[in-house]
Design a protein around this motif. Sequence first.
Motif, PDB file in Angstrom:
ATOM      1  N   ARG A 248      50.829 -59.280 -12.412  1.00  0.00           N
ATOM      2  CA  ARG A 248      51.482 -58.243 -13.231  1.00  0.00           C
ATOM      3  C   ARG A 248      51.439 -58.582 -14.722  1.00  0.00           C
ATOM      4  O   ARG A 248      51.637 -57.716 -15.566  1.00  0.00           O
ATOM      5  N   PHE A 249      51.146 -59.842 -15.046  1.00  0.00           N
ATOM      6  CA  PHE A 249      51.049 -60.272 -16.445  1.00  0.00           C
ATOM      7  C   PHE A 249      49.593 -60.366 -16.921  1.00  0.00           C
ATOM      8  O   PHE A 249      49.305 -61.067 -17.888  1.00  0.00           O
ATOM      9  N   LEU A 250      48.692 -59.662 -16.258  1.00  0.00           N
ATOM     10  CA  LEU A 250      47.265 -59.778 -16.574  1.00  0.00           C
ATOM     11  C   LEU A 250      46.964 -59.471 -18.045  1.00  0.00           C
ATOM     12  O   LEU A 250      46.353 -60.288 -18.736  1.00  0.00           O
ATOM     13  N   GLU A 251      47.384 -58.349 -18.524  1.00  0.00           N
ATOM     14  CA  GLU A 251      47.037 -57.946 -19.896  1.00  0.00           C
ATOM     15  C   GLU A 251      47.668 -58.872 -20.939  1.00  0.00           C
ATOM     16  O   GLU A 251      47.001 -59.279 -21.894  1.00  0.00           O
TER      17      GLU A 251
ATOM     18  N   ALA B 180      45.771 -61.558 -23.416  1.00  0.00           N
ATOM     19  CA  ALA B 180      45.878 -61.411 -24.872  1.00  0.00           C
ATOM     20  C   ALA B 180      45.994 -62.775 -25.554  1.00  0.00           C
ATOM     21  O   ALA B 180      45.314 -63.031 -26.551  1.00  0.00           O
ATOM     22  N   TYR B 181      46.845 -63.675 -25.044  1.00  0.00           N
ATOM     23  CA  TYR B 181      46.951 -64.979 -25.703  1.00  0.00           C
ATOM     24  C   TYR B 181      45.930 -65.984 -25.182  1.00  0.00           C
ATOM     25  O   TYR B 181      45.461 -66.837 -25.919  1.00  0.00           O
ATOM     26  N   ALA B 182      45.547 -65.884 -23.904  1.00  0.00           N
ATOM     27  CA  ALA B 182      44.621 -66.860 -23.315  1.00  0.00           C
ATOM     28  C   ALA B 182      43.176 -66.654 -23.752  1.00  0.00           C
ATOM     29  O   ALA B 182      42.346 -67.552 -23.588  1.00  0.00           O
ATOM     30  N   SER B 183      42.861 -65.508 -24.318  1.00  0.00           N
ATOM     31  CA  SER B 183      41.495 -65.248 -24.786  1.00  0.00           C
ATOM     32  C   SER B 183      41.372 -65.351 -26.308  1.00  0.00           C
ATOM     33  O   SER B 183      40.274 -65.216 -26.846  1.00  0.00           O
TER      34      SER B 183
ATOM     35  N   VAL C 159      42.660 -76.305 -26.719  1.00  0.00           N
ATOM     36  CA  VAL C 159      42.964 -76.320 -25.286  1.00  0.00           C
ATOM     37  C   VAL C 159      41.709 -76.611 -24.474  1.00  0.00           C
ATOM     38  O   VAL C 159      40.639 -76.067 -24.752  1.00  0.00           O
ATOM     39  N   LEU C 160      41.857 -77.454 -23.452  1.00  0.00           N
ATOM     40  CA  LEU C 160      40.718 -77.852 -22.626  1.00  0.00           C
ATOM     41  C   LEU C 160      40.032 -76.685 -21.929  1.00  0.00           C
ATOM     42  O   LEU C 160      38.816 -76.559 -21.987  1.00  0.00           O
ATOM     43  N   HIS C 161      40.786 -75.868 -21.207  1.00  0.00           N
ATOM     44  CA  HIS C 161      40.197 -74.856 -20.329  1.00  0.00           C
ATOM     45  C   HIS C 161      40.317 -73.422 -20.863  1.00  0.00           C
ATOM     46  O   HIS C 161      40.054 -72.482 -20.133  1.00  0.00           O
ATOM     47  N   LEU C 162      40.722 -73.267 -22.083  1.00  0.00           N
ATOM     48  CA  LEU C 162      40.835 -71.947 -22.693  1.00  0.00           C
ATOM     49  C   LEU C 162      40.070 -71.968 -24.010  1.00  0.00           C
ATOM     50  O   LEU C 162      39.818 -73.039 -24.545  1.00  0.00           O
ATOM     51  N   PRO C 163      39.687 -70.872 -24.564  1.00  0.00           N
ATOM     52  CA  PRO C 163      40.073 -69.504 -24.242  1.00  0.00           C
ATOM     53  C   PRO C 163      39.303 -68.947 -23.050  1.00  0.00           C
ATOM     54  O   PRO C 163      38.193 -69.367 -22.756  1.00  0.00           O
ATOM     55  N   ASN C 164      39.924 -67.982 -22.396  1.00  0.00           N
ATOM     56  CA  ASN C 164      39.238 -67.269 -21.325  1.00  0.00           C
ATOM     57  C   ASN C 164      38.203 -66.349 -21.947  1.00  0.00           C
ATOM     58  O   ASN C 164      38.446 -65.726 -22.973  1.00  0.00           O
ATOM     59  N   ASP C 165      37.055 -66.276 -21.295  1.00  0.00           N
ATOM     60  CA  ASP C 165      35.957 -65.460 -21.814  1.00  0.00           C
ATOM     61  C   ASP C 165      36.006 -64.015 -21.351  1.00  0.00           C
ATOM     62  O   ASP C 165      35.373 -63.151 -21.952  1.00  0.00           O
ATOM     63  N   SER C 166      36.741 -63.751 -20.262  1.00  0.00           N
ATOM     64  CA  SER C 166      36.758 -62.393 -19.723  1.00  0.00           C
ATOM     65  C   SER C 166      38.088 -62.106 -19.038  1.00  0.00           C
ATOM     66  O   SER C 166      38.821 -63.025 -18.659  1.00  0.00           O
ATOM     67  N   LEU C 167      38.353 -60.840 -18.863  1.00  0.00           N
ATOM     68  CA  LEU C 167      39.540 -60.417 -18.125  1.00  0.00           C
ATOM     69  C   LEU C 167      39.464 -60.914 -16.677  1.00  0.00           C
ATOM     70  O   LEU C 167      40.484 -61.289 -16.094  1.00  0.00           O
ATOM     71  N   ASP C 168      38.261 -60.956 -16.119  1.00  0.00           N
ATOM     72  CA  ASP C 168      38.095 -61.456 -14.749  1.00  0.00           C
ATOM     73  C   ASP C 168      38.507 -62.925 -14.638  1.00  0.00           C
ATOM     74  O   ASP C 168      39.097 -63.338 -13.638  1.00  0.00           O
TER      75      ASP C 168
ATOM     76  N   THR D 214      40.766 -64.448 -16.460  1.00  0.00           N
ATOM     77  CA  THR D 214      42.232 -64.449 -16.492  1.00  0.00           C
ATOM     78  C   THR D 214      42.793 -63.962 -15.157  1.00  0.00           C
ATOM     79  O   THR D 214      43.740 -64.537 -14.629  1.00  0.00           O
ATOM     80  N   ARG D 215      42.193 -62.933 -14.595  1.00  0.00           N
ATOM     81  CA  ARG D 215      42.627 -62.401 -13.292  1.00  0.00           C
ATOM     82  C   ARG D 215      42.524 -63.490 -12.222  1.00  0.00           C
ATOM     83  O   ARG D 215      43.450 -63.686 -11.433  1.00  0.00           O
ATOM     84  N   ASP D 216      41.409 -64.208 -12.196  1.00  0.00           N
ATOM     85  CA  ASP D 216      41.225 -65.271 -11.199  1.00  0.00           C
ATOM     86  C   ASP D 216      42.297 -66.348 -11.339  1.00  0.00           C
ATOM     87  O   ASP D 216      42.833 -66.837 -10.338  1.00  0.00           O
ATOM     88  N   PHE D 217      42.605 -66.726 -12.576  1.00  0.00           N
ATOM     89  CA  PHE D 217      43.667 -67.708 -12.809  1.00  0.00           C
ATOM     90  C   PHE D 217      44.998 -67.201 -12.261  1.00  0.00           C
ATOM     91  O   PHE D 217      45.704 -67.925 -11.553  1.00  0.00           O
ATOM     92  N   LEU D 218      45.350 -65.974 -12.583  1.00  0.00           N
ATOM     93  CA  LEU D 218      46.639 -65.424 -12.148  1.00  0.00           C
ATOM     94  C   LEU D 218      46.706 -65.261 -10.633  1.00  0.00           C
ATOM     95  O   LEU D 218      47.749 -65.543 -10.030  1.00  0.00           O
ATOM     96  N   LEU D 219      45.629 -64.842 -10.018  1.00  0.00           N
ATOM     97  CA  LEU D 219      45.618 -64.716  -8.558  1.00  0.00           C
ATOM     98  C   LEU D 219      45.762 -66.087  -7.901  1.00  0.00           C
ATOM     99  O   LEU D 219      46.450 -66.236  -6.888  1.00  0.00           O
TER     100      LEU D 219
END
Length: 182
Positions: free
Chosen positions: A23-26, A30-33, A41-50, A52-57
């Motif tokens: 539910r916090f995807l968007e 916004a901050y992780a990308s 940060v070692l593993h960020l920024p995220n390159d895509s919404l997908d 971020t989605r994979d991380f949250l799932l």
Amino acid sequence: MSFSLKNSCIHTERLELVPQSIRFLETTHAYASDKENMRFVLHLPNDSLDETRDFLLGAEAEWKKEVPDFFEFAILREGKHIGGVSLYLEDDRRSAELGWCLDKSAQGKGYGAEAARALIEWAQKELSVNRFIAHCDSENIASWKTMEKLGMKRISCTGGRYNKSAPEEERQEFLYEMFESK
């Protein structure tokens, strides 16, 4: 011991920590990308919404396990999602690594330390964790100052850190540690 998404909320004076979920995807994206915000940060920024989605799932799935190995919380301020704070258990399950990440608009207000302190107290009570560590890029002054504010002590500075934002650049990394007794 099992955990439920509904019964694992943590409240502080100004914040609410709730299990991280899709539910916090968007707002997470916004901050992780944000490349500038995540430059240390070692593993960020995220390159895509997908991504971020994979991380949250994955975070959401971990919460559903009977015995999770890590806990990702969304940080809310007056109902607005402003960042995340995490606890990753070591093999002994008495030690854990802390991490936090805030939206630029929420930085410099003590929210990271407040969320991390609340998570430390929760981990002591709910999981009997008594040793906490945290890592950061040596140039991430805000992060290591937060660690010191929490009472953590710097125990090492090593090379060999490669942040996702500049994978070709070797960086220095600080390791902090704290023991807490009940």
